[in-house]
Enzyme design. Sequence first.
Site, PDB file in Angstrom:
ATOM      1  N   LYS A 121      32.250  54.155  35.626  1.00 10.60           N
ATOM      2  CA  LYS A 121      32.539  53.610  34.293  1.00 10.60           C
ATOM      3  C   LYS A 121      31.571  54.096  33.212  1.00 10.60           C
ATOM      4  O   LYS A 121      31.960  54.213  32.049  1.00 10.60           O
ATOM      5  CB  LYS A 121      32.544  52.080  34.337  1.00 10.60           C
ATOM      6  CG  LYS A 121      33.768  51.525  35.033  1.00 10.60           C
ATOM      7  CD  LYS A 121      33.804  50.022  35.004  1.00 10.60           C
ATOM      8  CE  LYS A 121      34.905  49.517  35.908  1.00 10.60           C
ATOM      9  NZ  LYS A 121      34.954  48.064  35.988  1.00 10.60           N
ATOM     10  N   ASP A 171      37.673  45.534  30.484  1.00  9.80           N
ATOM     11  CA  ASP A 171      37.266  44.550  31.502  1.00  9.80           C
ATOM     12  C   ASP A 171      36.972  43.187  30.867  1.00  9.80           C
ATOM     13  O   ASP A 171      37.426  42.150  31.349  1.00  9.80           O
ATOM     14  CB  ASP A 171      35.995  45.017  32.238  1.00  9.80           C
ATOM     15  CG  ASP A 171      36.307  45.946  33.403  1.00  9.80           C
ATOM     16  OD1 ASP A 171      37.488  46.054  33.784  1.00  9.80           O
ATOM     17  OD2 ASP A 171      35.366  46.569  33.910  1.00  9.80           O
ATOM     18  N   ALA A 204      23.949  41.171  34.933  1.00 14.77           N
ATOM     19  CA  ALA A 204      23.752  42.016  33.745  1.00 14.77           C
ATOM     20  C   ALA A 204      24.177  43.451  34.054  1.00 14.77           C
ATOM     21  O   ALA A 204      23.689  44.392  33.442  1.00 14.77           O
ATOM     22  CB  ALA A 204      22.295  41.953  33.298  1.00 14.77           C
ATOM     23  N   GLY A 242      27.599  46.269  34.983  1.00 17.75           N
ATOM     24  CA  GLY A 242      28.728  46.761  34.192  1.00 17.75           C
ATOM     25  C   GLY A 242      29.732  45.669  33.845  1.00 17.75           C
ATOM     26  O   GLY A 242      30.107  45.514  32.676  1.00 17.75           O
ATOM     27  N   ASN A 250      19.808  37.111  35.311  1.00 17.57           N
ATOM     28  CA  ASN A 250      19.991  38.213  36.253  1.00 17.57           C
ATOM     29  C   ASN A 250      18.800  38.296  37.185  1.00 17.57           C
ATOM     30  O   ASN A 250      17.677  37.974  36.800  1.00 17.57           O
ATOM     31  CB  ASN A 250      20.130  39.530  35.482  1.00 17.57           C
ATOM     32  CG  ASN A 250      20.628  40.656  36.362  1.00 17.57           C
ATOM     33  OD1 ASN A 250      21.584  40.473  37.117  1.00 17.57           O
ATOM     34  ND2 ASN A 250      19.994  41.799  36.298  1.00 17.57           N
TER      35      ASN A 250
HETATM   36  N1  LIG Z   1      38.056  41.254  38.362  1.00 15.81           N
HETATM   37  C1  LIG Z   1      37.942  42.430  37.772  1.00 15.81           C
HETATM   38  O1  LIG Z   1      38.849  42.918  37.073  1.00 15.81           O
HETATM   39  C2  LIG Z   1      36.642  43.176  37.891  1.00 15.81           C
HETATM   40  C3  LIG Z   1      36.365  44.242  37.013  1.00 15.81           C
HETATM   41  C4  LIG Z   1      35.139  44.884  37.158  1.00 15.81           C
HETATM   42  C5  LIG Z   1      34.256  44.495  38.150  1.00 15.81           C
HETATM   43  N2  LIG Z   1      34.560  43.467  38.978  1.00 15.81           N
HETATM   44  C6  LIG Z   1      33.611  43.020  40.021  1.00 15.81           C
HETATM   45  O2  LIG Z   1      32.378  42.732  39.413  1.00 15.81           O
HETATM   46  C7  LIG Z   1      31.337  42.880  40.381  1.00 15.81           C
HETATM   47  C8  LIG Z   1      30.127  43.527  39.746  1.00 15.81           C
HETATM   48  O3  LIG Z   1      30.470  44.860  39.376  1.00 15.81           O
HETATM   49  P1  LIG Z   1      29.529  45.694  38.417  1.00 15.81           P
HETATM   50  O4  LIG Z   1      30.269  46.930  38.073  1.00 15.81           O
HETATM   51  O5  LIG Z   1      29.003  44.827  37.319  1.00 15.81           O
HETATM   52  O6  LIG Z   1      28.309  46.040  39.415  1.00 15.81           O
HETATM   53  P2  LIG Z   1      26.822  46.436  38.983  1.00 15.81           P
HETATM   54  O7  LIG Z   1      26.798  47.110  37.667  1.00 15.81           O
HETATM   55  O8  LIG Z   1      26.254  47.121  40.168  1.00 15.81           O
HETATM   56  O9  LIG Z   1      26.058  45.012  38.793  1.00 15.81           O
HETATM   57  C9  LIG Z   1      25.829  44.159  39.895  1.00 15.81           C
HETATM   58  C10 LIG Z   1      25.208  42.861  39.408  1.00 15.81           C
HETATM   59  O10 LIG Z   1      25.059  41.974  40.528  1.00 15.81           O
HETATM   60  C11 LIG Z   1      23.658  41.639  40.696  1.00 15.81           C
HETATM   61  N3  LIG Z   1      23.329  41.566  42.111  1.00 15.81           N
HETATM   62  C12 LIG Z   1      23.708  42.439  43.073  1.00 15.81           C
HETATM   63  N4  LIG Z   1      23.207  42.060  44.261  1.00 15.81           N
HETATM   64  C13 LIG Z   1      22.496  40.919  44.038  1.00 15.81           C
HETATM   65  C14 LIG Z   1      21.736  40.049  44.879  1.00 15.81           C
HETATM   66  N5  LIG Z   1      21.608  40.282  46.192  1.00 15.81           N
HETATM   67  N6  LIG Z   1      21.145  38.960  44.316  1.00 15.81           N
HETATM   68  C15 LIG Z   1      21.274  38.729  42.993  1.00 15.81           C
HETATM   69  N7  LIG Z   1      21.980  39.516  42.143  1.00 15.81           N
HETATM   70  C16 LIG Z   1      22.571  40.602  42.672  1.00 15.81           C
HETATM   71  C17 LIG Z   1      22.908  42.772  40.018  1.00 15.81           C
HETATM   72  O11 LIG Z   1      21.605  42.345  39.696  1.00 15.81           O
HETATM   73  P3  LIG Z   1      20.419  43.434  39.462  1.00 15.81           P
HETATM   74  O12 LIG Z   1      20.575  43.919  38.057  1.00 15.81           O
HETATM   75  O13 LIG Z   1      19.178  42.662  39.688  1.00 15.81           O
HETATM   76  O14 LIG Z   1      20.634  44.520  40.476  1.00 15.81           O
HETATM   77  C18 LIG Z   1      23.807  43.025  38.792  1.00 15.81           C
HETATM   78  O15 LIG Z   1      23.615  42.039  37.819  1.00 15.81           O
HETATM   79  C19 LIG Z   1      31.945  43.704  41.512  1.00 15.81           C
HETATM   80  O16 LIG Z   1      32.087  42.866  42.619  1.00 15.81           O
HETATM   81  C20 LIG Z   1      33.298  44.112  41.017  1.00 15.81           C
HETATM   82  O17 LIG Z   1      34.255  44.122  42.049  1.00 15.81           O
HETATM   83  C21 LIG Z   1      35.724  42.793  38.860  1.00 15.81           C
END
Ligand SMILES: NC(=O)c1ccc[n+]([C@@H]2O[C@H](COP(=O)([O-])OP(=O)(O)OC[C@H]3O[C@@H](n4cnc5c(N)ncnc54)[C@H](OP(=O)(O)O)[C@@H]3O)[C@@H](O)[C@H]2O)c1
Length: 276
Positions: free
Chosen positions: A81, A118, A143, A145, A166
């Site tokens: 993205k 999104d 915090a 994507g 976060n």
């Molecule tokens: N429903 C929909 O249409 C849709 C659309 C987009 C995404 N999503 C979902 O959204 C989720 C996140 O996607 P993303 O693109 O935002 O991923 P990302 O950019 O990798 O961000 C992941 C987030 O989760 C936190 N995190 C990960 N592991 C953690 C842990 N063990 N303890 C605490 N915090 C943790 C990260 O914190 P840190 O910054 O500290 O690493 C960060 O804030 C995914 O599961 C995805 O499937 C859904």
Amino acid sequence: MQPPDLQPRAAINGHTRIIVILAYPTHHVRTPSFFNAYMAETGTNAVLVPWQVAPAQLADAVRGLREVENLAGLIVTVPHKQAIAGLCDELEGIAADLHVCNVVRRTADGRLIGAMYDGIGFVEGMRNNQIDPAGKRTLLLGAGGAATAVAAALLDASVAQLTVANRTRAKAEELAALLRARRPGAAVQAAASLEGDWDLVVNGTSLGLKPDDPLPLDPALLRPGTIVAEVIMQPVETALLIAARQRGCRVHRGEHMVTSQIRLLADFLLSATPAQ
Ligand SMILES: NC(=O)c1ccc[n+]([C@@H]2O[C@H](COP(=O)([O-])OP(=O)(O)OC[C@H]3O[C@@H](n4cnc5c(N)ncnc54)[C@H](OP(=O)(O)O)[C@@H]3O)[C@@H](O)[C@H]2O)c1
């Protein structure tokens, strides 16, 4: 042996417009089944197909896709993205502010216009379920994507205030600063604590995808009546939502974010409707 029945039934023919969803890997993507069902329901001659493209090959894949004249555009998901934003000729709306996008339209002359739905899809999903974010004191967990896009759209939808929490605190502070720069005067800050009188709590982290993930927040902090919303689509009901319901909260599933985006993505790709 009987020859196969080759009566043409499927909508795909020489006029079909192609949309590619770029992901790596592709096995988790759910958008094609929703999108293609919408194409069939609306009688639209277009099809969405998954392309598994590794990050190092993204630029080459996009260079080739530019030359495909019946390509309506791209839907873009994890992990592309941010990288795709740098490959577009133009970014609209939230995509331009955040330099991240999940959909790209190809114009007749091969230009690529990116947008980000999104967050808008998340807010639309709430509204479609009779939840209006306006005026709500909101805690957003995450915090990354997804959380960034949701945060921008929640502020555009006039939440009363937005607190971002976060694991990596510096990223919450960066996001809050970005959002304040985008909307000067907006009541947005990084969390000092998860305690608060929240009307709306949104899990925007990836916690909840795996069965052994810890909860992103202690359910004891939730008061009955708080709306607890997810971005996680699979499982359909996460451990957080189950715990929140047991606390007397109203829950809102992650799948609404994608199902509510389908029409918006189709409009952006197949007509020239500008992004909000
Ligand atoms: N429903 C929909 O249409 C849709 C659309 C987009 C995404 N999503 C979902 O959204 C989720 C996140 O996607 P993303 O693109 O935002 O991923 P990302 O950019 O990798 O961000 C992941 C987030 O989760 C936190 N995190 C990960 N592991 C953690 C842990 N063990 N303890 C605490 N915090 C943790 C990260 O914190 P840190 O910054 O500290 O690493 C960060 O804030 C995914 O599961 C995805 O499937 C859904």
